[in-house]
Design an enzyme around this catalytic site. Structure first.
Site, PDB file in Angstrom:
ATOM      1  N   GLY A  86       0.828  -1.191   0.000  1.00 25.02           N
ATOM      2  CA  GLY A  86       0.000   0.000   0.000  1.00 25.02           C
ATOM      3  C   GLY A  86       0.866   1.245   0.000  1.00 25.02           C
ATOM      4  N   GLY A  87       0.243   2.380  -0.224  1.00 25.46           N
ATOM      5  CA  GLY A  87       0.952   3.647  -0.113  1.00 25.46           C
ATOM      6  C   GLY A  87       1.429   4.209  -1.439  1.00 25.46           C
ATOM      7  CB  THR A  90       8.252   4.913   0.617  1.00 20.77           C
ATOM      8  OG1 THR A  90       6.873   4.982   0.974  1.00 20.77           O
ATOM      9  CG2 THR A  90       9.074   4.911   1.893  1.00 20.77           C
ATOM     10  CB  ALA A 158       7.317   6.009   5.682  1.00 19.82           C
ATOM     11  CG  PHE A 159       4.223   2.384   9.434  1.00 21.26           C
ATOM     12  CD1 PHE A 159       4.828   1.311  10.055  1.00 21.26           C
ATOM     13  CD2 PHE A 159       4.077   3.559  10.139  1.00 21.26           C
ATOM     14  CE1 PHE A 159       5.287   1.412  11.363  1.00 21.26           C
ATOM     15  CE2 PHE A 159       4.528   3.675  11.442  1.00 21.26           C
ATOM     16  CZ  PHE A 159       5.135   2.601  12.057  1.00 21.26           C
ATOM     17  N   GLY A 160       4.474   0.903   5.214  1.00 25.54           N
ATOM     18  CA  GLY A 160       3.865   0.362   4.010  1.00 25.54           C
ATOM     19  C   GLY A 160       3.861  -1.149   4.150  1.00 25.54           C
ATOM     20  N   GLY A 171       7.117  -3.167   5.421  1.00 30.63           N
ATOM     21  CA  GLY A 171       7.190  -2.777   6.825  1.00 30.63           C
ATOM     22  C   GLY A 171       7.345  -1.296   7.056  1.00 30.63           C
ATOM     23  CB  ALA A 173      11.310   3.646   5.653  1.00 28.79           C
ATOM     24  CB  CYS A 189       3.827   9.111   2.286  1.00 29.00           C
ATOM     25  SG  CYS A 189       5.195   8.169   2.987  1.00 29.00           S
TER      26      CYS A 189
END
Length: 201
Positions: A86-87, A90, A158-160, A171, A173, A189
């Site tokens: 997702g996202g 990044t 950041a999450f993804g 996971g 960053a 993002c």
């Protein structure tokens, strides 16, 4: 019930594509064990590493969020790849801790929101060790800190994530000591708000 074990792999500076292949291999092994009704409680893995500068384009990435042509990215020291998570766009780079938990959530809790919040709590507690108050923002997913002198909100992690059959990959960053210069070439993002930016620990 079997005791759950998670193996930690410190891969240091690790090429992005190799990290992706490793994740997929571990994930496939867990999925195959699940399909054969074999216990996966000791198959969970957490990979920590850092990458050379690269932009990853998630499933909701828009070309308009890239501020220079793709064929010019190499001129500024960036590579790029499209990935299944997702996202939006990044950044990964030297000085950033990238975490890839490959976990069977059936060993923990089958709740995506719980999983993301649990990842967030790890980063928030880590920041507290450095005297920094971080928080998870539901509307702009990731870990943020408030700059009270300027009123600017700064994203530090950041999450993804991607889940299939309750097995996770991709996971977070976490910006530790990485250059922020690369962020001028894209909208991080997909968040293009005047009072939001990025920072490092």
């Amino acid at each position: 019930m079997a005791k759950v074990l998670t193996t930690y792999l410190d891969k240091g500076n690790f090429p992005y594509q190799e990290a992706l292949v490793l994740q997929q291999s571990i994930r496939q092994d867990i999925v195959e064990r699940k399909m054969q009704k074999i216990d996966t409680s000791k198959s969970n893995v957490l990979i920590l590493c850092e990458h050379d500068p690269i932009l990853t384009f998630g499933s909701s990435a828009k070309e308009s969020a890239l501020l220079i042509p793709r064929d010019k990215l190499s001129d500024v020291g960036l590579s790029y790849t499209n990935i299944k998570r997702g996202g939006s766009i990044t950044f990964h780079g030297t000085g950033q801790i990238v975490g890839y938990p490959v976990l069977d959530l059936e060993n923990f809790k089958t709740d995506v929101r719980w999983y993301i919040r649990s990842l967030a709590e790890v980063i928030i507690h880590t920041l507290k060790e450095y005297g920094i108050d971080g928080y998870y923002d539901v509307d702009f997913p990731g870990i943020w800190i408030n700059d009270y002198t300027t009123g600017v909100k700064k994203k530090i992690c950041a999450f993804g994530v991607h889940l299939s059959r309750w097995v996770t990959n991709h996971g977070f960053a976490f910006n530790i000591n990485n250059s922020l210069d690369y962020y001028q070439y894209f909208v991080p993002c997909g968040i293009n708000e005047p009072n939001r930016t990025v920072t490092t620990l």
